[in-house]
Design an enzyme around this catalytic site. Structure first.
Site, short mmCIF file in Angstrom:
data_model
loop_
_atom_site.label_atom_id
_atom_site.label_comp_id
_atom_site.label_asym_id
_atom_site.label_seq_id
_atom_site.Cartn_x
_atom_site.Cartn_y
_atom_site.Cartn_z
N GLU A 1 31.22 -5.06 12.41
CA GLU A 1 30.55 -4.11 11.52
C GLU A 1 30.94 -4.35 10.07
O GLU A 1 32.11 -4.49 9.73
CB GLU A 1 30.91 -2.67 11.92
CG GLU A 1 30.24 -1.61 11.07
CD GLU A 1 30.37 -0.21 11.64
OE1 GLU A 1 29.90 0.73 10.99
OE2 GLU A 1 30.94 -0.06 12.75
N LYS B 1 34.22 0.39 24.90
CA LYS B 1 34.42 -0.24 23.59
C LYS B 1 35.62 0.37 22.87
O LYS B 1 35.75 1.60 22.82
CB LYS B 1 33.17 -0.10 22.71
CG LYS B 1 33.30 -0.77 21.34
CD LYS B 1 31.97 -0.90 20.64
CE LYS B 1 31.48 0.40 20.06
NZ LYS B 1 32.36 0.89 18.95
#
Length: 269
Positions: A185, A116
């Site tokens: 997020e 990631k």
């Protein structure tokens, strides 16, 4: 559940079936996560905060990330249920495409199945190179903890039409470059929904509303043992659970699949 793959998560998205994601950093918790049949496990650089006591994730090194990835991978040996392992690439370990390839190789050799990266358009060459070499990539947009200082702190991203459109465009660009998953997020509910509907790849949300394909929480937040002020999106699944940590992990997964988490007060408008 057996062994989870990117393909099985893509199939869940196509069938509108949600899945769970949680962080873990060692062999013991990895076994508990597998026992709860949680589909994805993130070895996050959040270990800097919850294990090392750092204020940010920036000090975490590649060597430390590889160590914890290996611990988690070893903990899953022989487990009937094997979640997909996603590993964070730490701060300044993917400044160029070539460096990203070297970093990804180290994490994959330690046991990761997906790596990631935090960032948008500037990462497109790196994402393309990694995917071309057969490495599964997960993007990360919205609030990116490694660059929290440049964002002015832990603030909701994409609140204006212009910034929301920019994040959406970057999400599409990451997918087009070869990313197989995306974490979003701290964005408004509407933007989390828009990104999820626009992409064919699975979208994991944290503070991004109830419409993403998955939700992720830091393990220590989920268990209610993180010190200090809790982010809005955090829910303690351990307190009052008579089945302890295993029960809390199972309750977290069940809440995501049923749609009872996140609730409105966990989200940003």
């Amino acid at each position: 559940m057996s062994r989870i793959t990117i393909n099985s998560l893509e199939a869940k998205k196509k069938n509108n079936a949600k899945f769970a994601c949680v962080t873990a950093y060692d062999a013991s918790f990895a076994k508990l996560v597998a026992g709860a049949e949680i589909e994805t496990l993130l070895i996050g650089d959040s270990l800097g905060n919850v294990i090392q006591g750092e204020e940010t994730t920036v000090p975490v090194t590649l060597e430390e990330m590889a160590y914890h990835v290996n611990c988690v991978a070893r903990g899953l040996i022989g487990e009937e249920n094997h979640p997909l392992l996603i590993a964070d690439m730490p701060f300044m370990s993917y400044s160029t495409a070539e460096q990203a390839l070297d970093t990804a190789a180290d994490l994959m050799q330690a046991g990761a199945q997906v790596v990631k990266l935090e960032g948008g358009d500037w990462l497109l060459d790196s994402v393309h190179l990694l995917s071309e070499r057969g490495i599964n990539v997960c993007g990360h947009l919205g609030l990116t903890p490694q660059t929290v200082d440049s964002l002015g702190g832990f603030k909701v991203q994409g609140k204006t039409p212009e910034t929301a459109k920019n994040i959406l465009n970057q999400a599409v660009s990451l997918q087009d470059a070869g990313a197989r998953m995306l974490v979003v997020e701290c964005v408004p509910i509407a933007l989390g929904k828009q990104i999820t509907e626009a992409l064919e790849i699975p979208v994991i949300g944290i503070g991004a509303g109830p419409f993403t394909d998955s939700q992720v929480l830091v393990l220590y937040d989920l268990l209610g043992i993180s010190p200090g002020r809790k982010p809005r999106f955090v829910k303690d699944f351990l307190t009052g659970n008579n089945d302890g940590i295993s029960g809390a992990l199972s309750a977290f997964r069940e809440a995501i699949i049923s749609g009872s988490y996140p609730e409105k007060h966990h989200c940003f408008e």
